[in-house]
Design a protein around this motif. Sequence first.
Motif, mmCIF file in Angstrom:
data_model
loop_
_atom_site.group_PDB
_atom_site.id
_atom_site.type_symbol
_atom_site.label_atom_id
_atom_site.label_comp_id
_atom_site.label_asym_id
_atom_site.label_seq_id
_atom_site.Cartn_x
_atom_site.Cartn_y
_atom_site.Cartn_z
ATOM 1 N N HIS A 187 0.844 -1.204 0.000
ATOM 2 C CA HIS A 187 0.000 0.000 0.000
ATOM 3 C C HIS A 187 0.882 1.258 0.000
ATOM 4 O O HIS A 187 0.621 2.212 -0.733
ATOM 5 C CB HIS A 187 -0.910 -0.013 1.229
ATOM 6 N N CYS A 192 -0.042 4.874 -0.983
ATOM 7 C CA CYS A 192 0.231 5.871 0.061
ATOM 8 C C CYS A 192 1.724 6.218 0.013
ATOM 9 O O CYS A 192 2.463 5.993 0.968
ATOM 10 C CB CYS A 192 -0.167 5.310 1.424
ATOM 11 N N CYS A 199 -4.712 9.696 -2.279
ATOM 12 C CA CYS A 199 -5.837 9.539 -1.351
ATOM 13 C C CYS A 199 -7.162 9.353 -2.088
ATOM 14 O O CYS A 199 -8.039 8.629 -1.624
ATOM 15 C CB CYS A 199 -5.931 10.742 -0.418
ATOM 16 N N CYS A 202 -7.759 5.762 -2.730
ATOM 17 C CA CYS A 202 -7.350 4.873 -1.638
ATOM 18 C C CYS A 202 -8.562 4.194 -0.990
ATOM 19 O O CYS A 202 -9.531 4.861 -0.627
ATOM 20 C CB CYS A 202 -6.589 5.685 -0.596
ATOM 21 N N LYS A 205 -9.386 5.281 2.876
ATOM 22 C CA LYS A 205 -9.467 6.691 3.282
ATOM 23 C C LYS A 205 -10.529 6.946 4.352
ATOM 24 O O LYS A 205 -10.385 7.846 5.161
ATOM 25 C CB LYS A 205 -9.630 7.620 2.087
ATOM 26 N N CYS A 208 -8.776 6.707 7.618
ATOM 27 C CA CYS A 208 -7.428 7.298 7.678
ATOM 28 C C CYS A 208 -7.446 8.681 8.335
ATOM 29 O O CYS A 208 -8.127 9.599 7.872
ATOM 30 C CB CYS A 208 -6.862 7.407 6.262
ATOM 31 N N TYR A 210 -4.965 10.850 8.512
ATOM 32 C CA TYR A 210 -4.277 11.844 7.677
ATOM 33 C C TYR A 210 -5.268 12.421 6.657
ATOM 34 O O TYR A 210 -5.330 13.629 6.447
ATOM 35 C CB TYR A 210 -3.104 11.161 6.969
HETATM 36 S S1 SF4 Z 1 -6.104 8.104 2.477
HETATM 37 FE FE1 SF4 Z 1 -4.544 7.762 4.049
HETATM 38 S S2 SF4 Z 1 -3.791 5.701 3.673
HETATM 39 FE FE2 SF4 Z 1 -4.865 6.358 1.858
HETATM 40 S S3 SF4 Z 1 -3.298 7.215 0.519
HETATM 41 FE FE3 SF4 Z 1 -4.169 8.914 1.691
HETATM 42 S S4 SF4 Z 1 -2.846 9.115 3.484
HETATM 43 FE FE4 SF4 Z 1 -2.444 7.104 2.597
#
Ligand code: SF4
Length: 283
Positions: A187, A192, A199, A202, A205, A208, A210
């Motif tokens: 991942h 990521c 994101c 993803c 998300k 998540c 972040y």
């Molecule tokens: S949503 Fe979170 S886990 Fe997914 S790519 Fe973005 S930062 Fe990474």
Amino acid sequence: MHLGRKKRAHIVIDALSEVISRPETELRFSSEYELIVAVILSAQCMDARVNLVTPDLFKVWPTFKELAEATPEEVARVIASISYPNNKAKHLVGMAAQVMSEYKGKLPEDQASLMKLPGVGRKTAQVVSSVAFGDRDALPVDTHVFRVTNRIGLVDQAETPLKVELGLKRVIPRDDWGRAHHLLILHGRYTCTARSPNCSDCVVKSACKYYEALQGLPKPIKGLDPRKGDYYCATRRQYFDQPISRLDRTGTVQFACPKCNSMNVYLSKTGLTLKIVRDYRID
Ligand code: SF4
């Protein structure tokens, strides 16, 4: 949405399992010898690059015995396109020599013995013991696992790989440690990523932290006038050219207004906020 870390981990592992059909190492190897050589070479180097170099290396030195008799200079020439070739060559030859002298050419299976070999730290020992010997105690933390798990919030702003490992072991069921390690690496490698996490595509998300923080950033301000100053403080509603820096609550350095210290600062040209969400890296 508030999620406990165990619940968050469950959602993440399930979601990643849906989209990553083969959670396994991308290093190419066909024996324990080839695995440990490839893992040592992969420190701070991409697996794809390691896979380009190892076929030549294994042709010249096919087992611990031959590698133990090589000189570091010879090995360094073959692995010259890998990061830190001189150090890694020394480690490879030293590792092979120790396996020959102390273990009769058979790689030890336990992490403690593996970690006594040159060039083998905690992460390398865990990868080898897990992939080669099915060690269920291993949950290796590399740069991808470190970044991804901190971003998602599977661990609580853990500052070292060991803290991440211990934190993950508390929230992921033991039977899933091996699978989780590979899922999180893949991942991190393909979605990521360090510089620009994808994101929008993803699958985790919704769980998540972040991403949640990114969504909470202030929206752009329209109609700012860059002729009045490069930056705009939305707290005092004034322009300025030279921002100062301040640490926010998460320890992240933010731009701030030199007159009122507010971190509610925008770039005049684009109207975009200059606030950044805390990110996580290890070398
Ligand atoms: S949503 Fe979170 S886990 Fe997914 S790519 Fe973005 S930062 Fe990474």
